[in-house]
Design a protein around this motif. Sequence first.
Motif, PDB file in Angstrom:
ATOM      1  N   ARG A  64      11.276 -12.409  47.099  1.00  0.00           N
ATOM      2  CA  ARG A  64      10.017 -13.114  46.894  1.00  0.00           C
ATOM      3  C   ARG A  64      10.239 -14.470  46.242  1.00  0.00           C
ATOM      4  O   ARG A  64       9.609 -15.471  46.616  1.00  0.00           O
ATOM      5  CB  ARG A  64       9.080 -12.277  46.028  1.00  0.00           C
ATOM      6  CG  ARG A  64       7.665 -12.834  45.933  1.00  0.00           C
ATOM      7  CD  ARG A  64       6.920 -12.237  44.762  1.00  0.00           C
ATOM      8  NE  ARG A  64       7.520 -12.645  43.481  1.00  0.00           N
ATOM      9  CZ  ARG A  64       7.112 -12.192  42.311  1.00  0.00           C
ATOM     10  NH1 ARG A  64       6.151 -11.298  42.244  1.00  0.00           N
ATOM     11  NH2 ARG A  64       7.698 -12.613  41.182  1.00  0.00           N
ATOM     12  N   GLU A  65      11.140 -14.533  45.251  1.00  0.00           N
ATOM     13  CA  GLU A  65      11.390 -15.799  44.565  1.00  0.00           C
ATOM     14  C   GLU A  65      11.991 -16.833  45.515  1.00  0.00           C
ATOM     15  O   GLU A  65      11.677 -18.015  45.423  1.00  0.00           O
ATOM     16  CB  GLU A  65      12.326 -15.561  43.377  1.00  0.00           C
ATOM     17  CG  GLU A  65      11.700 -14.761  42.247  1.00  0.00           C
ATOM     18  CD  GLU A  65      10.431 -15.405  41.727  1.00  0.00           C
ATOM     19  OE1 GLU A  65      10.493 -16.561  41.285  1.00  0.00           O
ATOM     20  OE2 GLU A  65       9.371 -14.752  41.786  1.00  0.00           O
TER      21      GLU A  65
ATOM     22  N   PRO B  24      15.851  -9.122  58.910  1.00  0.00           N
ATOM     23  CA  PRO B  24      15.064 -10.044  59.754  1.00  0.00           C
ATOM     24  C   PRO B  24      15.192 -11.484  59.273  1.00  0.00           C
ATOM     25  O   PRO B  24      15.408 -11.750  58.087  1.00  0.00           O
ATOM     26  CB  PRO B  24      13.635  -9.528  59.592  1.00  0.00           C
ATOM     27  CG  PRO B  24      13.775  -8.116  59.115  1.00  0.00           C
ATOM     28  CD  PRO B  24      15.011  -8.090  58.283  1.00  0.00           C
ATOM     29  N   ALA B  25      15.061 -12.403  60.222  1.00  0.00           N
ATOM     30  CA  ALA B  25      15.121 -13.828  59.888  1.00  0.00           C
ATOM     31  C   ALA B  25      13.752 -14.382  59.517  1.00  0.00           C
ATOM     32  O   ALA B  25      13.657 -15.341  58.752  1.00  0.00           O
ATOM     33  CB  ALA B  25      15.699 -14.623  61.058  1.00  0.00           C
ATOM     34  N   ASP B  26      12.692 -13.774  60.054  1.00  0.00           N
ATOM     35  CA  ASP B  26      11.342 -14.233  59.742  1.00  0.00           C
ATOM     36  C   ASP B  26      10.971 -13.798  58.329  1.00  0.00           C
ATOM     37  O   ASP B  26      11.163 -12.628  57.959  1.00  0.00           O
ATOM     38  CB  ASP B  26      10.348 -13.642  60.738  1.00  0.00           C
ATOM     39  CG  ASP B  26       8.925 -14.057  60.441  1.00  0.00           C
ATOM     40  OD1 ASP B  26       8.591 -15.228  60.671  1.00  0.00           O
ATOM     41  OD2 ASP B  26       8.148 -13.207  59.956  1.00  0.00           O
ATOM     42  N   PRO B  27      10.445 -14.705  57.482  1.00  0.00           N
ATOM     43  CA  PRO B  27      10.140 -14.343  56.094  1.00  0.00           C
ATOM     44  C   PRO B  27       9.194 -13.159  55.952  1.00  0.00           C
ATOM     45  O   PRO B  27       9.409 -12.290  55.104  1.00  0.00           O
ATOM     46  CB  PRO B  27       9.518 -15.624  55.534  1.00  0.00           C
ATOM     47  CG  PRO B  27      10.115 -16.719  56.350  1.00  0.00           C
ATOM     48  CD  PRO B  27      10.255 -16.148  57.730  1.00  0.00           C
ATOM     49  N   SER B  28       8.125 -13.111  56.756  1.00  0.00           N
ATOM     50  CA  SER B  28       7.180 -12.000  56.642  1.00  0.00           C
ATOM     51  C   SER B  28       7.828 -10.680  57.051  1.00  0.00           C
ATOM     52  O   SER B  28       7.622  -9.644  56.407  1.00  0.00           O
ATOM     53  CB  SER B  28       5.930 -12.271  57.483  1.00  0.00           C
ATOM     54  OG  SER B  28       6.255 -12.379  58.855  1.00  0.00           O
TER      55      SER B  28
ATOM     56  N   THR C  35      10.222 -20.336  46.429  1.00  0.00           N
ATOM     57  CA  THR C  35      10.871 -21.638  46.265  1.00  0.00           C
ATOM     58  C   THR C  35      10.767 -22.459  47.546  1.00  0.00           C
ATOM     59  O   THR C  35      10.459 -23.659  47.509  1.00  0.00           O
ATOM     60  CB  THR C  35      12.347 -21.449  45.891  1.00  0.00           C
ATOM     61  OG1 THR C  35      12.425 -20.722  44.657  1.00  0.00           O
ATOM     62  CG2 THR C  35      13.035 -22.787  45.727  1.00  0.00           C
ATOM     63  N   LEU C  36      11.026 -21.811  48.675  1.00  0.00           N
ATOM     64  CA  LEU C  36      10.909 -22.513  49.964  1.00  0.00           C
ATOM     65  C   LEU C  36       9.478 -22.978  50.202  1.00  0.00           C
ATOM     66  O   LEU C  36       9.251 -24.094  50.706  1.00  0.00           O
ATOM     67  CB  LEU C  36      11.371 -21.601  51.103  1.00  0.00           C
ATOM     68  CG  LEU C  36      12.860 -21.237  51.117  1.00  0.00           C
ATOM     69  CD1 LEU C  36      13.146 -20.254  52.253  1.00  0.00           C
ATOM     70  CD2 LEU C  36      13.723 -22.482  51.264  1.00  0.00           C
ATOM     71  N   TYR C  37       8.512 -22.135  49.844  1.00  0.00           N
ATOM     72  CA  TYR C  37       7.117 -22.535  50.037  1.00  0.00           C
ATOM     73  C   TYR C  37       6.767 -23.726  49.152  1.00  0.00           C
ATOM     74  O   TYR C  37       6.069 -24.650  49.585  1.00  0.00           O
ATOM     75  CB  TYR C  37       6.167 -21.375  49.744  1.00  0.00           C
ATOM     76  CG  TYR C  37       4.726 -21.831  49.753  1.00  0.00           C
ATOM     77  CD1 TYR C  37       4.059 -22.027  50.962  1.00  0.00           C
ATOM     78  CD2 TYR C  37       4.051 -22.127  48.570  1.00  0.00           C
ATOM     79  CE1 TYR C  37       2.750 -22.494  50.986  1.00  0.00           C
ATOM     80  CE2 TYR C  37       2.749 -22.584  48.585  1.00  0.00           C
ATOM     81  CZ  TYR C  37       2.106 -22.768  49.791  1.00  0.00           C
ATOM     82  OH  TYR C  37       0.821 -23.239  49.821  1.00  0.00           O
ATOM     83  N   PHE C  38       7.226 -23.721  47.893  1.00  0.00           N
ATOM     84  CA  PHE C  38       6.945 -24.848  47.011  1.00  0.00           C
ATOM     85  C   PHE C  38       7.489 -26.147  47.600  1.00  0.00           C
ATOM     86  O   PHE C  38       6.812 -27.191  47.575  1.00  0.00           O
ATOM     87  CB  PHE C  38       7.566 -24.608  45.634  1.00  0.00           C
ATOM     88  CG  PHE C  38       6.769 -23.676  44.749  1.00  0.00           C
ATOM     89  CD1 PHE C  38       5.576 -23.142  45.178  1.00  0.00           C
ATOM     90  CD2 PHE C  38       7.231 -23.339  43.481  1.00  0.00           C
ATOM     91  CE1 PHE C  38       4.831 -22.291  44.371  1.00  0.00           C
ATOM     92  CE2 PHE C  38       6.500 -22.498  42.662  1.00  0.00           C
ATOM     93  CZ  PHE C  38       5.303 -21.970  43.111  1.00  0.00           C
TER      94      PHE C  38
END
Length: 359
Positions: free
Chosen positions: A262-263, A148-152, A267-270
């Motif tokens: 998850r990492e 999937p492309a969506d992170p969740s 990183t993207l969230y940071f």
Amino acid sequence: MSSSEVDIEADPDSDTEIDANPDEDINIGTANTMRERSDESRLKLWAVLGANRLAVTALLAIAVFVAFVVAGSLVYPPFASVVTSADTIETMFSTMLGAIITGTTLVVTISQLVISQENGPLGEQHMRMSDTMDFREYTQELIGQPTPADPSAFLRAIVNATERRAKALRGSIADSDNDQLRAEVDEFTDSVTGNSEEVRNELDGAKFGSFDVLFAALNYNYGWKIFQVERMADDHADSLTDEDGALFEELKTTLSMFGPAREHIKTLYFEWALINLSQLILYVSVPALVVAGSTLAFVGGDSFTGSLFGLPNILLVVAGAFTVSLLPFLLLLTYIIRIATVAKRTLAIGPLILRDSQR
């Protein structure tokens, strides 16, 4: 929850091996949420992780305003007389002006550093794309469906694949003559199933950009699960068929994929959060500068006479101006607390345990 939230330390001088003893009570399962595993206050986790950063900033601002008014009401001599006879306002708000300008410049620098991570020559960008596609193809092989492309949805797919393989392992072990092995695999599978259901529910509908996706990922303690897979495979190696050994290895591989996934999302969230922080601080810096400058230029001990609810008007005005001038710092504080907390909880990748949450 990260693997760093469970404490199993590899000490060569201590006896940490768990023997395959049918009479031994081995704690394999874990609680399904990070809060339950770490035994921390719900309020604390809400404040440092779960709550909206703007809401926390507003609460801090209210606390600062109230604390200033209370302190100004209790001091002697009275605040109004101190303001009249000294250069209190000039000293306070000239310092605030310098702090706001310096802080804003610092935040712009941080934003430039974050953005610079995304810049690079064509060859470097091509390498990043190649690595990403290789990871997606490998994940597709493990989960048995297009990645999937969506992170969740991406994290949900890995969690679902882990649960399926844990159940497949339990089915394969069901006919084993080793009662201890069957009991451990049953407990482990139940733990994986419960943890997976909790994380799936939290990921359902979660959108990247909010903290919900990463918060749900922190609840999945994949590192502890990898350790248990390795331990069970080693302790009961003599009781395993080739098929059982292959299922243990496949389960371990699928769990291992959750770590880099998850990492990457972390990183993207940071980067996302730091850019948002830069924008918000730039937005509030302008009114903060206007309020600090106006207070410095126009407010004095005789500017606001009288009182409101028994409190001197000059005290309320100065407290309000000080709070508004402090907003850029409060925003920085709330965002950095969350980022630092997540970074501390995810220092280790894989089954390297750093926290004392499960002795």
